[in-house]
Design a protein around this motif. Structure first.
Motif, PDB file in Angstrom:
ATOM      1  N   GLU B  60       0.847  -1.077  -0.179  1.00  0.00           N
ATOM      2  CA  GLU B  60      -0.050  -0.033   0.022  1.00  0.00           C
ATOM      3  C   GLU B  60       0.948   1.047   0.105  1.00  0.00           C
ATOM      4  O   GLU B  60       1.798   1.256   0.745  1.00  0.00           O
ATOM      5  CB  GLU B  60      -1.020  -0.033   1.177  1.00  0.00           C
ATOM      6  N   GLY B  61       0.681   2.203  -0.949  1.00  0.00           N
ATOM      7  CA  GLY B  61       1.264   3.350  -0.728  1.00  0.00           C
ATOM      8  C   GLY B  61       0.333   4.586  -0.626  1.00  0.00           C
ATOM      9  O   GLY B  61      -0.353   4.499   0.499  1.00  0.00           O
ATOM     10  N   SER B  62       0.854   5.884  -0.914  1.00  0.00           N
ATOM     11  CA  SER B  62       0.208   7.040  -0.563  1.00  0.00           C
ATOM     12  C   SER B  62      -1.076   7.142  -0.810  1.00  0.00           C
ATOM     13  O   SER B  62      -2.112   7.508  -0.358  1.00  0.00           O
ATOM     14  CB  SER B  62       1.080   8.147  -0.849  1.00  0.00           C
ATOM     15  N   ALA B  63      -1.516   6.637  -2.324  1.00  0.00           N
ATOM     16  CA  ALA B  63      -2.479   6.862  -2.775  1.00  0.00           C
ATOM     17  C   ALA B  63      -2.934   5.824  -4.083  1.00  0.00           C
ATOM     18  O   ALA B  63      -3.619   5.960  -4.832  1.00  0.00           O
ATOM     19  CB  ALA B  63      -2.703   7.988  -3.705  1.00  0.00           C
ATOM     20  N   SER B  64      -2.032   4.482  -3.731  1.00  0.00           N
ATOM     21  CA  SER B  64      -2.251   3.450  -4.647  1.00  0.00           C
ATOM     22  C   SER B  64      -1.957   2.191  -3.897  1.00  0.00           C
ATOM     23  O   SER B  64      -1.372   2.099  -3.006  1.00  0.00           O
ATOM     24  CB  SER B  64      -1.326   3.496  -5.858  1.00  0.00           C
ATOM     25  N   ILE B  65      -2.507   1.212  -4.541  1.00  0.00           N
ATOM     26  CA  ILE B  65      -2.407  -0.352  -3.912  1.00  0.00           C
ATOM     27  C   ILE B  65      -1.886  -1.189  -5.038  1.00  0.00           C
ATOM     28  O   ILE B  65      -2.330  -1.415  -6.181  1.00  0.00           O
ATOM     29  CB  ILE B  65      -3.638  -0.853  -3.394  1.00  0.00           C
ATOM     30  N   ALA B  66      -0.717  -1.804  -4.498  1.00  0.00           N
ATOM     31  CA  ALA B  66      -0.247  -3.024  -5.470  1.00  0.00           C
ATOM     32  C   ALA B  66      -1.037  -3.974  -5.207  1.00  0.00           C
ATOM     33  O   ALA B  66      -1.027  -4.609  -4.079  1.00  0.00           O
ATOM     34  CB  ALA B  66       1.379  -2.944  -5.185  1.00  0.00           C
ATOM     35  N   THR B  67      -1.383  -4.966  -6.153  1.00  0.00           N
ATOM     36  CA  THR B  67      -2.199  -6.077  -5.968  1.00  0.00           C
ATOM     37  C   THR B  67      -1.887  -6.971  -7.102  1.00  0.00           C
ATOM     38  O   THR B  67      -0.867  -6.809  -7.899  1.00  0.00           O
ATOM     39  CB  THR B  67      -3.545  -6.006  -6.297  1.00  0.00           C
ATOM     40  N   ALA B  68      -1.796  -8.345  -6.629  1.00  0.00           N
ATOM     41  CA  ALA B  68      -1.395  -9.354  -7.700  1.00  0.00           C
ATOM     42  C   ALA B  68      -2.408 -10.569  -7.586  1.00  0.00           C
ATOM     43  O   ALA B  68      -2.980 -10.555  -6.611  1.00  0.00           O
ATOM     44  CB  ALA B  68       0.008  -9.719  -7.292  1.00  0.00           C
ATOM     45  N   GLY B  69      -2.111 -11.324  -8.516  1.00  0.00           N
ATOM     46  CA  GLY B  69      -3.080 -12.500  -8.625  1.00  0.00           C
ATOM     47  C   GLY B  69      -2.432 -13.350  -9.701  1.00  0.00           C
ATOM     48  O   GLY B  69      -2.004 -12.893 -10.647  1.00  0.00           O
ATOM     49  N   PRO B  70      -3.156 -14.838  -9.770  1.00  0.00           N
ATOM     50  CA  PRO B  70      -3.024 -15.450 -10.937  1.00  0.00           C
ATOM     51  C   PRO B  70      -3.599 -14.927 -12.291  1.00  0.00           C
ATOM     52  O   PRO B  70      -4.550 -14.220 -12.006  1.00  0.00           O
ATOM     53  CB  PRO B  70      -3.732 -16.851 -10.884  1.00  0.00           C
ATOM     54  N   LYS B  71      -2.914 -15.069 -13.506  1.00  0.00           N
ATOM     55  CA  LYS B  71      -3.504 -14.718 -14.554  1.00  0.00           C
ATOM     56  C   LYS B  71      -5.100 -14.964 -14.901  1.00  0.00           C
ATOM     57  O   LYS B  71      -6.021 -14.099 -15.253  1.00  0.00           O
ATOM     58  CB  LYS B  71      -2.699 -15.248 -15.743  1.00  0.00           C
ATOM     59  N   ALA B  72      -5.222 -16.178 -14.507  1.00  0.00           N
ATOM     60  CA  ALA B  72      -6.677 -16.782 -14.717  1.00  0.00           C
ATOM     61  C   ALA B  72      -7.646 -15.870 -13.858  1.00  0.00           C
ATOM     62  O   ALA B  72      -8.950 -15.600 -14.417  1.00  0.00           O
ATOM     63  CB  ALA B  72      -6.818 -18.039 -14.162  1.00  0.00           C
ATOM     64  N   LEU B  73      -7.273 -15.580 -12.732  1.00  0.00           N
ATOM     65  CA  LEU B  73      -8.295 -14.662 -11.837  1.00  0.00           C
ATOM     66  C   LEU B  73      -8.430 -13.333 -12.378  1.00  0.00           C
ATOM     67  O   LEU B  73      -9.474 -12.870 -12.375  1.00  0.00           O
ATOM     68  CB  LEU B  73      -7.390 -14.571 -10.406  1.00  0.00           C
ATOM     69  N   PHE B  74      -7.440 -12.712 -13.082  1.00  0.00           N
ATOM     70  CA  PHE B  74      -7.543 -11.487 -13.816  1.00  0.00           C
ATOM     71  C   PHE B  74      -8.552 -11.637 -14.897  1.00  0.00           C
ATOM     72  O   PHE B  74      -9.196 -10.812 -15.079  1.00  0.00           O
ATOM     73  CB  PHE B  74      -6.034 -10.809 -14.041  1.00  0.00           C
ATOM     74  N   GLU B  75      -8.055 -12.577 -15.633  1.00  0.00           N
ATOM     75  CA  GLU B  75      -8.891 -12.748 -16.839  1.00  0.00           C
ATOM     76  C   GLU B  75     -10.601 -13.086 -16.668  1.00  0.00           C
ATOM     77  O   GLU B  75     -11.472 -12.349 -17.208  1.00  0.00           O
ATOM     78  CB  GLU B  75      -8.647 -14.111 -17.548  1.00  0.00           C
ATOM     79  N   LYS B  76     -10.746 -13.931 -15.597  1.00  0.00           N
ATOM     80  CA  LYS B  76     -12.175 -14.011 -15.067  1.00  0.00           C
ATOM     81  C   LYS B  76     -12.823 -12.744 -14.552  1.00  0.00           C
ATOM     82  O   LYS B  76     -13.798 -12.039 -14.866  1.00  0.00           O
ATOM     83  CB  LYS B  76     -12.103 -15.222 -13.999  1.00  0.00           C
ATOM     84  N   PHE B  77     -12.028 -12.265 -13.603  1.00  0.00           N
ATOM     85  CA  PHE B  77     -12.728 -11.205 -12.684  1.00  0.00           C
ATOM     86  C   PHE B  77     -12.736  -9.854 -13.585  1.00  0.00           C
ATOM     87  O   PHE B  77     -13.823  -9.049 -13.719  1.00  0.00           O
ATOM     88  CB  PHE B  77     -11.795 -10.753 -11.595  1.00  0.00           C
ATOM     89  N   PHE B  78     -11.904  -9.604 -14.653  1.00  0.00           N
ATOM     90  CA  PHE B  78     -11.947  -8.261 -15.586  1.00  0.00           C
ATOM     91  C   PHE B  78     -12.639  -8.498 -16.731  1.00  0.00           C
ATOM     92  O   PHE B  78     -12.878  -7.848 -17.542  1.00  0.00           O
ATOM     93  CB  PHE B  78     -10.541  -7.642 -15.615  1.00  0.00           C
ATOM     94  N   LYS B  79     -12.992 -10.119 -17.034  1.00  0.00           N
ATOM     95  CA  LYS B  79     -13.427 -10.192 -18.195  1.00  0.00           C
ATOM     96  C   LYS B  79     -12.642 -10.051 -19.428  1.00  0.00           C
ATOM     97  O   LYS B  79     -12.906  -9.190 -20.470  1.00  0.00           O
ATOM     98  CB  LYS B  79     -14.960  -9.699 -18.361  1.00  0.00           C
ATOM     99  N   LEU B  80     -11.383 -10.557 -19.510  1.00  0.00           N
ATOM    100  CA  LEU B  80     -10.319 -10.048 -20.281  1.00  0.00           C
ATOM    101  C   LEU B  80     -10.260 -11.272 -21.372  1.00  0.00           C
ATOM    102  O   LEU B  80     -10.658 -12.498 -21.268  1.00  0.00           O
ATOM    103  CB  LEU B  80      -8.754 -10.014 -19.578  1.00  0.00           C
ATOM    104  N   ASP B  81      -9.755 -10.755 -22.615  1.00  0.00           N
ATOM    105  CA  ASP B  81      -9.392 -11.890 -23.642  1.00  0.00           C
ATOM    106  C   ASP B  81      -8.227 -12.577 -23.355  1.00  0.00           C
ATOM    107  O   ASP B  81      -7.064 -12.078 -23.445  1.00  0.00           O
ATOM    108  CB  ASP B  81      -9.181 -11.250 -24.958  1.00  0.00           C
ATOM    109  N   SER B  82      -8.586 -13.947 -22.964  1.00  0.00           N
ATOM    110  CA  SER B  82      -7.235 -14.782 -22.738  1.00  0.00           C
ATOM    111  C   SER B  82      -6.174 -15.064 -23.602  1.00  0.00           C
ATOM    112  O   SER B  82      -5.170 -15.334 -23.440  1.00  0.00           O
ATOM    113  CB  SER B  82      -7.665 -16.029 -22.005  1.00  0.00           C
ATOM    114  N   ASP B  83      -6.836 -14.724 -24.979  1.00  0.00           N
ATOM    115  CA  ASP B  83      -5.696 -14.878 -26.081  1.00  0.00           C
ATOM    116  C   ASP B  83      -4.778 -14.035 -26.312  1.00  0.00           C
ATOM    117  O   ASP B  83      -3.750 -13.991 -26.974  1.00  0.00           O
ATOM    118  CB  ASP B  83      -6.601 -15.287 -27.326  1.00  0.00           C
ATOM    119  N   ALA B  84      -5.260 -12.725 -25.868  1.00  0.00           N
ATOM    120  CA  ALA B  84      -4.567 -11.357 -26.044  1.00  0.00           C
ATOM    121  C   ALA B  84      -3.284 -11.166 -24.894  1.00  0.00           C
ATOM    122  O   ALA B  84      -3.591 -11.899 -23.952  1.00  0.00           O
ATOM    123  CB  ALA B  84      -5.287 -10.285 -26.476  1.00  0.00           C
TER     124      ALA B  84
END
Lengths: 509, 115
Positions: B60-84
């Protein structure tokens, strides 16, 4: 290679080529090699328990997210340790995943129904004369028959070869003009004059965010001490497989030998690493990296007009760090349009080349440009010592033997395309503005020691006002849409206010 | 660079300033950065939500948060194109975070300035 089951033999023939890694890596010992130790050290991997995976045969890679799948049952670990001890082995260390065990070679061969032979570190891996160390290694094609009482407990026992340390505290000899650390860098930045007055950076906290820090003999021999902290997502605290951080840190110690130095080894998120650095509440943060703000589709490398969204968090944290009183130094780039090197609140470190006659020339390797996202901001503010194109081979710096940079520049090509060092000697002659930033950071530490209440803005002003003018040469054209900015009398496009002068800056602090 | 695993994605969540008139698109300087401060408690609220969604909060910074997770979670949660290439895709701030998060950006490695 002649071996006898259950016995230890000294190999008498040259090892044949084999896919066996141990055979491929190590040769037979020559006369005069240090004899093998009385005991062999091994790492014992346990058979997987029900529901757990074998680290040897499982298809999936081991990572932090699945490591628990490879954890054998505690009871199995205890049983294996007990039985190995009953057989006569010494249990040196126990972790959830393996046992570190020692024992005589004869006990090893007898227990596991296998053969050992004596090998040594292959001379081709050594960059300079060193005494060979012999050690016991599994014989090629040897059988593996653990006794019945260990069969369901021990999957494999791997003998550990001795660690290979190639580096020397003394840099290799090369036949072209270059600088050594700490002496040459301290002298040419005029930091050595300050050191003679007793100001060495003592008590000042400097943090560097980079690829890691390998504790090279150079550092130990000079008494330079570093603490290494893993940034988010980074691993292997003692290693620096890239070599960049280990090398560039020497520039901090050259200009401020007594600083309290911490290396943050960064992972994939530099902003997260930056936050980790700020959390340490240092006086100074130095960064020899950045992001190239150009249109990737433009052949002319057209500058971006704004800081892209993915770097906005870093922009916020940079501004906040300076507002908190931390002095930030970022490299200007090597032909890059660097961010955060262009941020107005940081000290932007460019490059000046100093030759054998101590004449100053703007480095044509270093960036110089006007920032579009920050109107009125010119990069760099001032300069450290940086080499010239094509590779900026200039300062002989220590790094992890055999790391990426060590291998890359030891191409065998003559200077200035290669640095005439070898691939695993733990030294490379590099620079770039990566070297300039930590040089300036060390000098900032001298100012801070002299006047602890000095602000980041006052440090920057003192450095700028005292810099040595550089009137010749031009910067890297790649950083300025194809037009190289020139060095002229006074504040100029190529070098800003010129080369840092530690002695004059400390006078102004 | 000490990368932990290949499928781990790192991102920065930027908090929305408490003063809605402040624009994060402008150059951010030391003398004005405090004006961009997020409302009290926003950091914790967003961090808690990220964890609830399965992401790790790594700094956690002053005005931002560094987050991380598996690629699959990002794809699913943000509805991303897994091929791109994920790093070229824009993440839409989900409704649950919209009130307090200005943007979410996947992070890439920097360039070391030896070259």
């Amino acid at each position: 290679m002649a071996t006898t089951k259950g016995k230890v033999k000294k190999s008498s023939k040259k090892p044949k080529k084999s896919k066996d890694l141990t055979v491929a890596m190590f040769g037979k010992p020559s006369k005069g090699a240090i004899p093998p130790p009385a005991n062999v050290s091994m790492e014992v991997l346990l058979c997987p328990s029900e529901g757990s995976l074998s680290p040897i045969s499982a298809a999936e890679r081991i990572s932090f997210s699945n490591i628990s799948n490879f954890r054998p049952a505690k009871a199995k670990q205890d049983q294996a340790a007990t039985r190995l001890a009953e057989l006569g082995f010494r249990i040196v260390a126990i972790s959830p995943y393996s046992l570190s065990v020692e024992g005589p070679p004869s006990l090893f061969t007898k227990t596991f129904g296998t053969n050992l032979e004596i090998r040594s570190i292959d001379r081709v891996q050594s960059a300079r004369p060193m005494r060979e160390k012999a050690f016991f290694a599994p014989a090629k094609g040897a059988s593996w028959e653990p006794p019945s009482e260990l069969k369901d407990l021990v999957e494999r026992a791997y003998i550990q070869p001795p660690a290979i340390y190639f580096e020397s505290a003394i840099p290799p000899k090369v036949d072209y003009f270059h600088l050594n650390v700490p002496a040459d860098v301290a002298m040419l930045t005029r930091a050595s004059q300050v050191h003679q007055t007793g100001i060495t950076g003592k008590g000042v906290k400097v943090v560097m965010i980079d690829s890691g820090f390998f504790n090279h003999k150079f550092y130990k021999s000079h008494g330079f001490k570093a603490t290494v902290t893993l940034g988010p997502g980074a691993i292997n605290v003692k290693q620096d497989d890239n070599g960049h951080g280990s090398a560039e840190a020497a520039n901090v110690f050259a200009t401020a030998p007594a600083v309290t130095f911490t290396m943050i080894k960064q992972g994939d998120n530099s902003t997260a690493a930056f936050k980790a650095a700020v959390a340490l509440k240092p006086d100074i943060i130095t960064c020899s990296w950045g992001f190239d703000l150009v249109d990737p589709t433009s052949a002319k490398r057209t500058h971006l007009a704004t800081v892209p969204g993915n770097l906005k968090a870093l922009e916020l944290e940079v501004a906040h760090a300076v507002a908190s009183g931390i002095c930030l130094i970022f490299s200007a780039g090597n032909g890059h349009v660097s961010f955060p090197g262009m941020h107005p609140d940081v000290i932007s470190a460019g490059g000046v080349f100093v030759d054998q006659n101590e004449d100053l020339t703007a480095s044509d390797y270093a960036s110089a440009f006007d920032s579009k996202p920050f109107p009125g901001r010119h990069v760099p503010d001032l300069c450290g010592l940086v080499g010239m194109q094509p590779q900026a081979i200039y300062i002989m710096l220590p790094l992890q033997p055999g790391c990426e940079i060590d291998k890359e520049l030891a191409s065998g090509k003559p200077f200035p395309k290669g640095d005439q060092t070898t691939k695993a000697d733990g030294w490379s002659a590099i620079s770039g503005t990566s070297a300039a930033a930590p040089q300036l950071a060390g000098i900032c530490a001298l100012l801070k020691q002299k006047r602890p209440s000095i602000t980041p803005q006052e440090i920057k002003q003192a450095l700028i006002a005292s810099a040595r003018d550089c009137t010749h040469g031009k910067a890297n054209s790649a950083s300025n849409e194809g037009t190289a900015l020139k060095a002229t009398s006074g504040n100029d496009g190529a070098t800003g206010h010129g080369l840092v002068d530690a002695a004059a800056a400390v006078q102004l602090a | 660079m000490g990368r932990a695993i290949d499928d781990r994605i790192e991102a920065e969540v930027i908090l929305r300033p408490s003063d809605p008139s402040k624009n994060l698109g402008q150059p951010i300087r030391a003398e004005t950065v405090e004006q961009l401060a997020a409302p009290k408690g926003a950091m914790k609220r967003i961090s808690d939500k990220l964890r609830k969604f399965g992401f790790a909060v790594v700094a956690e910074g002053s005005a931002s948060i560094a987050t991380a997770g598996p690629k699959a979670l990002f794809e699913k949660f943000f509805k991303l194109d897994s091929d791109a290439d994920l790093k070229t895709q824009t993440l839409d701030v989900p409704d649950d975070l919209k009130d307090e998060a200005e943007g979410i950006y996947i992070q890439d490695r920097p360039t070391y300035f030896r070259h």
